[in-house]
Design a protein around this motif. Structure first.
Motif, short mmCIF file in Angstrom:
data_model
loop_
_atom_site.label_atom_id
_atom_site.label_comp_id
_atom_site.label_asym_id
_atom_site.label_seq_id
_atom_site.Cartn_x
_atom_site.Cartn_y
_atom_site.Cartn_z
N UNK A 13 0.84 -1.21 0.00
CA UNK A 13 0.00 0.00 0.00
C UNK A 13 0.87 1.26 0.00
N UNK A 14 1.99 1.21 0.67
CA UNK A 14 2.92 2.35 0.68
C UNK A 14 3.45 2.60 -0.72
N UNK A 15 3.81 1.51 -1.40
CA UNK A 15 4.31 1.62 -2.78
C UNK A 15 3.22 2.20 -3.69
N UNK A 16 1.97 1.78 -3.47
CA UNK A 16 0.85 2.31 -4.27
C UNK A 16 0.76 3.83 -4.12
N UNK A 17 0.84 4.31 -2.88
CA UNK A 17 0.78 5.74 -2.65
C UNK A 17 1.92 6.48 -3.31
N UNK A 18 3.11 5.88 -3.25
CA UNK A 18 4.28 6.52 -3.85
C UNK A 18 4.17 6.56 -5.37
N UNK A 19 3.63 5.52 -5.98
CA UNK A 19 3.50 5.47 -7.44
C UNK A 19 2.48 6.49 -7.95
N UNK A 20 1.40 6.69 -7.20
CA UNK A 20 0.38 7.65 -7.63
C UNK A 20 0.89 9.09 -7.50
N UNK A 281 -6.11 1.67 -1.70
CA UNK A 281 -5.17 0.74 -1.07
C UNK A 281 -4.23 1.47 -0.12
N UNK A 282 -3.76 2.63 -0.56
CA UNK A 282 -2.84 3.41 0.28
C UNK A 282 -3.52 3.79 1.60
N UNK A 283 -4.75 4.30 1.53
CA UNK A 283 -5.47 4.65 2.75
C UNK A 283 -5.79 3.41 3.58
N UNK A 285 -3.99 0.81 3.81
CA UNK A 285 -2.76 0.40 4.50
C UNK A 285 -2.62 1.08 5.83
N UNK A 286 -3.02 2.35 5.90
CA UNK A 286 -2.95 3.08 7.17
C UNK A 286 -3.89 2.49 8.20
N UNK A 287 -5.10 2.14 7.79
CA UNK A 287 -6.06 1.56 8.73
C UNK A 287 -5.66 0.15 9.12
N UNK A 288 -5.02 -0.58 8.19
CA UNK A 288 -4.52 -1.93 8.52
C UNK A 288 -3.42 -1.85 9.56
N UNK A 289 -2.52 -0.88 9.41
CA UNK A 289 -1.44 -0.70 10.38
C UNK A 289 -2.00 -0.37 11.76
N UNK A 290 -3.02 0.48 11.80
CA UNK A 290 -3.66 0.82 13.07
C UNK A 290 -4.33 -0.41 13.69
N UNK A 291 -5.08 -1.14 12.88
CA UNK A 291 -5.79 -2.33 13.37
C UNK A 291 -4.81 -3.37 13.92
N UNK A 292 -3.72 -3.58 13.19
CA UNK A 292 -2.72 -4.56 13.63
C UNK A 292 -2.12 -4.15 14.97
N UNK A 314 4.60 3.09 8.04
CA UNK A 314 3.53 3.71 7.27
C UNK A 314 3.44 5.20 7.60
N UNK A 315 3.55 5.52 8.88
CA UNK A 315 3.45 6.92 9.29
C UNK A 315 4.53 7.79 8.66
N UNK A 316 5.73 7.26 8.55
CA UNK A 316 6.82 8.01 7.93
C UNK A 316 6.54 8.22 6.45
N UNK A 317 6.06 7.18 5.77
CA UNK A 317 5.75 7.31 4.34
C UNK A 317 4.61 8.30 4.13
N UNK A 318 3.62 8.26 5.01
CA UNK A 318 2.52 9.23 4.93
C UNK A 318 3.04 10.65 5.09
#
Length: 373
Positions: A13-20, A281-283, A285-292, A314-318
């Motif tokens: 998901x981080x890669x998806x955000x970076x590609x967009x 997917x990028x967004x 990923x953030x909720x998945x990281x929080x849930x985990x 994820x937070x750093x990439x955001x």
């Protein structure tokens, strides 16, 4: 095994955000100027409705520019002390008796009648030049597109109060979904322009009908783009970076909520489906990281350290992506779930207003949503 799968998904998901948001184009901080750009004058048209607080910042920043500018403020029936404020500046004030289009488009369209120069720039009142060479750089870049078409800029959002950072995802989605900054060149097809700062020339503007093409649009940039595209005129988009900034919705959470719910769901319909999937997917990923992380603290299914590591990564990439369009702090590396949840809440409200109520409200004006909006 579970933590490995979660970790891999979050990385994807981080890669998806970076590609967009792969290759953003910024106005340069220290460009190579030309004598012609320094001597070229422009007319800057500012639509204003109760903007007494913002106008001094914008006007002062214009007068500090190395390039020359005529300032035209179109007062759209303000009931604050906007007129009194403008008496302190060498600007042209145009007072509107009525606004038949019920929106910003008519205000901008009217202002062109008072412009003395061929080059015109429309700037929202909450914008501010943050570099004395910014206007000169815009003139130089516009000359590179043969002084034709539209050059538009999305300012970097300045934040002074904590609640203002709730705009983080909205600012990021605005530039991610614009279909121009991604790594997939074949998908980078424009469908709108940035509304806060738009530069054009009077001939092209009048030929295309300018803001008249947006008089029934929630997002005026859509109408402007379609009108200029009809005549095959060039459209270039840039990010303000350290040159152009804005402070959106400084009057509280209610104003911020109303502003973003007005159009965010409509704007997303312009995003390419592939880009939209990657943004979701990028967004996600953030909720998945929080849930985990929450699960690891409550149930020993996932170790805490890997979950915390994924959360921080994820937070750093955001932060690295969002800070390009909104001024954030390092604490926001940990606060990003709040911004994502707020975004989904306002997006749902926007979708309801546009698709069910068929009406949005902004600055006391009720704007009906047409079928083609």
């Amino acid at each position: 095994m579970i933590q490995t799968a979660i970790f891999i998904f979050i990385l994807i998901t981080i890669i998806c955000g970076r590609l967009v948001f792969f290759s953003p184009k910024f106005l340069k901080k220290s460009p190579a100027f030309s004598i012609s750009s320094q001597n070229t004058s422009v007319s800057i048209i500012i639509p204003a409705k109760n903007e007494a607080r913002n106008l001094p910042h914008l006007i002062n920043s214009i007068f500090k520019q190395t390039a020359k500018a005529e300032v035209i403020v179109v007062n759209d029936g303000s009931d604050d002390n906007t007129s009194e404020i403008l008496k302190s500046f060498d600007v042209i004030e145009v007072k509107l008796a009525e606004n038949p289009w019920n929106g910003k488009s008519f205000v901008c369209y009217t202002g062109v009648d008072y412009a003395s120069h061929d080059l015109i720039i429309f700037m929202d009142a909450d914008i501010e030049f943050t570099n004395s060479h910014a206007l000169e750089q815009m003139i130089t870049l516009y000359a590179e597109q043969h002084n034709s078409g539209v050059l538009s800029v999305q300012p970097r959002h300045k934040t002074k109060k904590l609640y203002e950072k709730l705009s983080a995802i909205f600012n990021l989605i605005t530039v991610m979904g614009i279909n121009v900054f991604s790594a997939f060149k074949s998908l980078n097809t424009l469908s709108t322009v940035f509304g806060p700062v738009m530069m054009t020339n009077q001939f092209d503007y009048k030929m295309t009908d300018g803001h008249r093409a947006s008089k029934e649009k929630i997002i005026e940039g859509e109408g402007i783009f379609k009108a200029y595209q009809k005549y095959s005129l060039p459209v270039k988009l840039y990010l303000g970076g350290d040159n152009v900034g804005m402070r959106m919705y400084p009057n509280g959470l209610k104003e911020l909520t109303g502003g973003w719910s007005k159009h965010i769901a409509r704007g997303s319909t312009n995003t390419h489906p592939v880009h939209m999937t990657m943004i979701i997917l990028f967004l996600g990923g953030g909720m998945t990281a929080l849930s985990a992380l929450l699960i690891s603290l409550l149930i020993p299914i996932i170790p805490v350290i890997p979950a915390l590591t994924a959360y921080v990564i994820y937070g750093i990439s955001f932060y690295m992506l969002a800070d390009k369009v909104i001024r954030l702090g390092w604490l926001d590396i940990f606060l990003y779930p709040v911004y994502i949840l707020f975004f989904f809440m306002i997006y749902s409200l926007s979708w309801y207003n546009i698709n069910i109520k068929k009406q949005v409200v902004w600055k006391g004006q009720r704007i009906s949503v047409k079928k083609d909006d």
